[in-house]
Design an enzyme around this catalytic site. Structure first.
Site, PDB file in Angstrom:
ATOM      1  N   ASP A 184       9.225  22.687  -6.353  1.00  0.00           N
ATOM      2  CA  ASP A 184       9.395  21.957  -7.607  1.00  0.00           C
ATOM      3  C   ASP A 184       9.262  20.451  -7.333  1.00  0.00           C
ATOM      4  O   ASP A 184      10.221  19.813  -6.889  1.00  0.00           O
ATOM      5  CB  ASP A 184      10.780  22.318  -8.171  1.00  0.00           C
ATOM      6  CG  ASP A 184      11.094  21.617  -9.477  1.00  0.00           C
ATOM      7  OD1 ASP A 184      10.386  20.657  -9.840  1.00  0.00           O
ATOM      8  OD2 ASP A 184      12.063  22.027 -10.132  1.00  0.00           O
ATOM      9  N   GLU A 223      -5.870  12.924  -5.108  1.00  0.00           N
ATOM     10  CA  GLU A 223      -6.162  11.527  -4.738  1.00  0.00           C
ATOM     11  C   GLU A 223      -6.893  11.434  -3.399  1.00  0.00           C
ATOM     12  O   GLU A 223      -6.402  11.949  -2.384  1.00  0.00           O
ATOM     13  CB  GLU A 223      -4.852  10.727  -4.676  1.00  0.00           C
ATOM     14  CG  GLU A 223      -5.080   9.250  -4.396  1.00  0.00           C
ATOM     15  CD  GLU A 223      -3.823   8.391  -4.585  1.00  0.00           C
ATOM     16  OE1 GLU A 223      -2.974   8.726  -5.437  1.00  0.00           O
ATOM     17  OE2 GLU A 223      -3.699   7.383  -3.872  1.00  0.00           O
ATOM     18  N   HIS A 265     -10.570   3.227   0.554  1.00  0.00           N
ATOM     19  CA  HIS A 265     -10.680   3.972  -0.697  1.00  0.00           C
ATOM     20  C   HIS A 265     -12.123   4.058  -1.151  1.00  0.00           C
ATOM     21  O   HIS A 265     -12.593   5.087  -1.607  1.00  0.00           O
ATOM     22  CB  HIS A 265      -9.875   3.273  -1.799  1.00  0.00           C
ATOM     23  CG  HIS A 265      -8.505   3.841  -1.974  1.00  0.00           C
ATOM     24  ND1 HIS A 265      -8.284   5.137  -2.368  1.00  0.00           N
ATOM     25  CD2 HIS A 265      -7.289   3.296  -1.804  1.00  0.00           C
ATOM     26  CE1 HIS A 265      -6.987   5.358  -2.429  1.00  0.00           C
ATOM     27  NE2 HIS A 265      -6.363   4.256  -2.083  1.00  0.00           N
ATOM     28  N   LYS A 279       6.022   5.287  -4.131  1.00  0.00           N
ATOM     29  CA  LYS A 279       4.950   6.144  -4.672  1.00  0.00           C
ATOM     30  C   LYS A 279       4.019   6.563  -3.542  1.00  0.00           C
ATOM     31  O   LYS A 279       3.561   7.705  -3.463  1.00  0.00           O
ATOM     32  CB  LYS A 279       4.198   5.400  -5.778  1.00  0.00           C
ATOM     33  CG  LYS A 279       3.189   6.261  -6.548  1.00  0.00           C
ATOM     34  CD  LYS A 279       1.811   6.319  -5.909  1.00  0.00           C
ATOM     35  CE  LYS A 279       0.857   7.165  -6.748  1.00  0.00           C
ATOM     36  NZ  LYS A 279      -0.460   7.324  -6.120  1.00  0.00           N
TER      37      LYS A 279
HETATM   38  C1  MEV Z   1      -1.687   4.399  -3.716  1.00  0.00           C
HETATM   39  O1  MEV Z   1      -1.716   5.689  -4.313  1.00  0.00           O
HETATM   40  C2  MEV Z   1      -0.460   4.210  -2.857  1.00  0.00           C
HETATM   41  C3  MEV Z   1      -0.219   2.790  -2.354  1.00  0.00           C
HETATM   42  O2  MEV Z   1      -0.205   1.876  -3.455  1.00  0.00           O
HETATM   43  C4  MEV Z   1       1.131   2.791  -1.662  1.00  0.00           C
HETATM   44  C5  MEV Z   1       1.626   1.415  -1.272  1.00  0.00           C
HETATM   45  O3  MEV Z   1       1.263   0.430  -1.938  1.00  0.00           O
HETATM   46  O4  MEV Z   1       2.432   1.361  -0.332  1.00  0.00           O
HETATM   47  C6  MEV Z   1      -1.294   2.345  -1.422  1.00  0.00           C
END
Ligand code: MEV
Length: 429
Positions: free
Chosen positions: A287, A87, A385, A271
């Protein structure tokens, strides 16, 4: 001030270098051997025989980019952090937040001992509570039997330390007793060790309880193997071109609050934390499914899924961020030992214990979360991004060297970040 370790994690203009130059800079900073640099570069690292020995039905190998996050200072020690990830933005964001943090003491961490749990499930009991007590009365002999299975671990200061017993009175399959072995696994991830102990203890547990043992397996909810990291910044550390740091800090606290109260946001928030953690886990041959399972289960430990981090305003208007999660990471065993890249990555990090690896990894997770909240509560993430995405598009369209950044900038400026536009810009040259 950083401790006097030989590494300096601050590498000027890392992003402006090409991969070979970055490798050289990282190698110099960390004092790595030419062999390690060759391995980190990914040149014929995992030979087919070794790959074939690692899993079944092997047909080939799968490559990912390996980046190095710079600027990390954790407990006063400098770290260059290997990150294997597909990513864009992840490595840049971690490095940038670590750069801000290093000006204010970097990240501070602490951790529990590396204690893993294994479960031994017992069924067929009419008296589960009495069975629990019978197990606890035999605690010492069960611990001794478990430790006979790994005398080396005991010599290293680890081993089975305790037995817990959980009772489920009423389940669809009758009363259930679950004995937990609590094992200090030292520098291992620990799955093999605790699974072996749990299997070995099954006959004795059956004899003690009079029941039937079914499952004998570790728990990935490694809630006794907890790592914590924190960072504290004055408001001016968060100043941007257009916003003052105190407003940014407040926005980040508000953003985190949504993750604390709302599982829909917490999933995305966590995430983003794992965006920082998983690439280190992967690069060091650990792992990552175990780490993911543990992190999310821990986030739901009170019955409601919530944020793994907290962001708060300090009394003097600064920002304090903290993270707490289980990280079952090892330095020995599994792919950490068999995969040459993992070994080189660990030498790059210069960590000497699994706990130290976990502490740095938690700091990277916190840095990643800081980057996400800072971006989301201000300009949003798409601008950053898009700039990185534009680089990929430029490369796909055939740009090389200095052209990559030039075409990427032109793509963003035009508002049309597409392969067709990149081709056009290249042919217009
Ligand atoms: C993207 O891979 C991760 C985000 O969505 C995390 C977040 O929203 O805190 C930017």
């Amino acid at each position: 001030m950083t401790q006097d370790n030989h590494i300096c994690s601050r590498i000027e203009n890392m992003r402006g270098l090409d991969p070979a130059q970055r490798l050289e800079a990282v190698g110099q900073a960390a004092g790595l051997s030419p062999e390690d640099l060759n391995i980190l570069a990914g040149r014929d690292v995992l030979d087919m025989a070794r790959a074939d020995g690692m899993i079944e039905n092997v047909v080939g190998k799968f490559e990912l980019p390996l980046g190095v996050a710079t600027n990390f200072v954790v407990n006063g020690k400098e770290y260059l952090v290997p990150m294997a990830v597909e990513e864009p933005s992840v490595v840049a964001a971690a490095s940038y937040m670590a750069k801000i943090a290093r000006g204010f003491g970097g990240f501070k961490t602490n951790a529990t001992a590396p204690l893993m749990r294994a479960q031994v499930q017992v069924l067929g009991l009419g008296d589960p509570h009495a069975a629990r007590q019978r197990i606890l009365s035999n605690r010492d002999s069960l611990i001794a039997a478990a430790n006979k299975k790994d005398t080396l671990l005991v010599e290293l200061g680890g081993g089975c330390q305790d037995i817990e017993v959980h009772v489920f009175d009423d389940t669809p399959v009758g009363p259930m007793v679950v004995a937990h072995l609590i094992v200090d696994v030292r520098d291992a991830m620990g799955a093999n060790t605790v699974n072996t102990m749990a299997e070995a203890l099954a006959p004795e547990v059956e004899q003690i309880t009079g029941g039937t043992v079914r499952l004998r397996i570790l728990s990935n909810l490694a809630d006794k193997r907890i790592v914590r990291a924190r960072v504290e910044l004055p408001p001016e550390a968060l100043d941007t071109k257009d916003l003052n740091g105190a407003d940014v800090a407040r926005g980040m606290v508000e953003a985190c609050t949504l993750a604390i109260i709302d599982p829909y946001r917490a999933a995305t928030h966590n995430k983003g934390i794992m965006n920082g953690i998983d690439p280190v886990v992967l690069a060091t041959g650990n792992d990552w499914r175990a780490i993911e399972a543990g992190a999310h289960a821990y986030a739901a430990r009170d019955g409601r899924y919530t944020s793994l981090t907290r962001w708060e305003l300090t009394a003097d208007g600064g920002l304090a961020g903290s993270i707490e999660l289980p990280l079952a990471l090892g330095l020995v065993g599994g792919a950490t030992k068999t995969h040459p890249s993992a070994q080189a990555a660990l030498r790059l990090m210069d960590v000497t214990s699994a706990v130290e690896l976990a502490e740095v990894t938690a700091a990277v997770g916190l840095a990643q979360n800081m980057a996400a909240l800072r971006a989301l509560s201000t300009e949003g993430i798409q601008k950053g991004h898009m700039a990185l995405h534009a680089r990929n598009i430029a490369i796909l369209a055939g740009a090389t060297g200095a052209d990559v950044d030039r075409i990427a900038r032109a793509l963003v400026a035009s508002g049309d970040v597409s392969a067709a536009n990149a081709q056009k810009l290249l042919t217009d040259d």
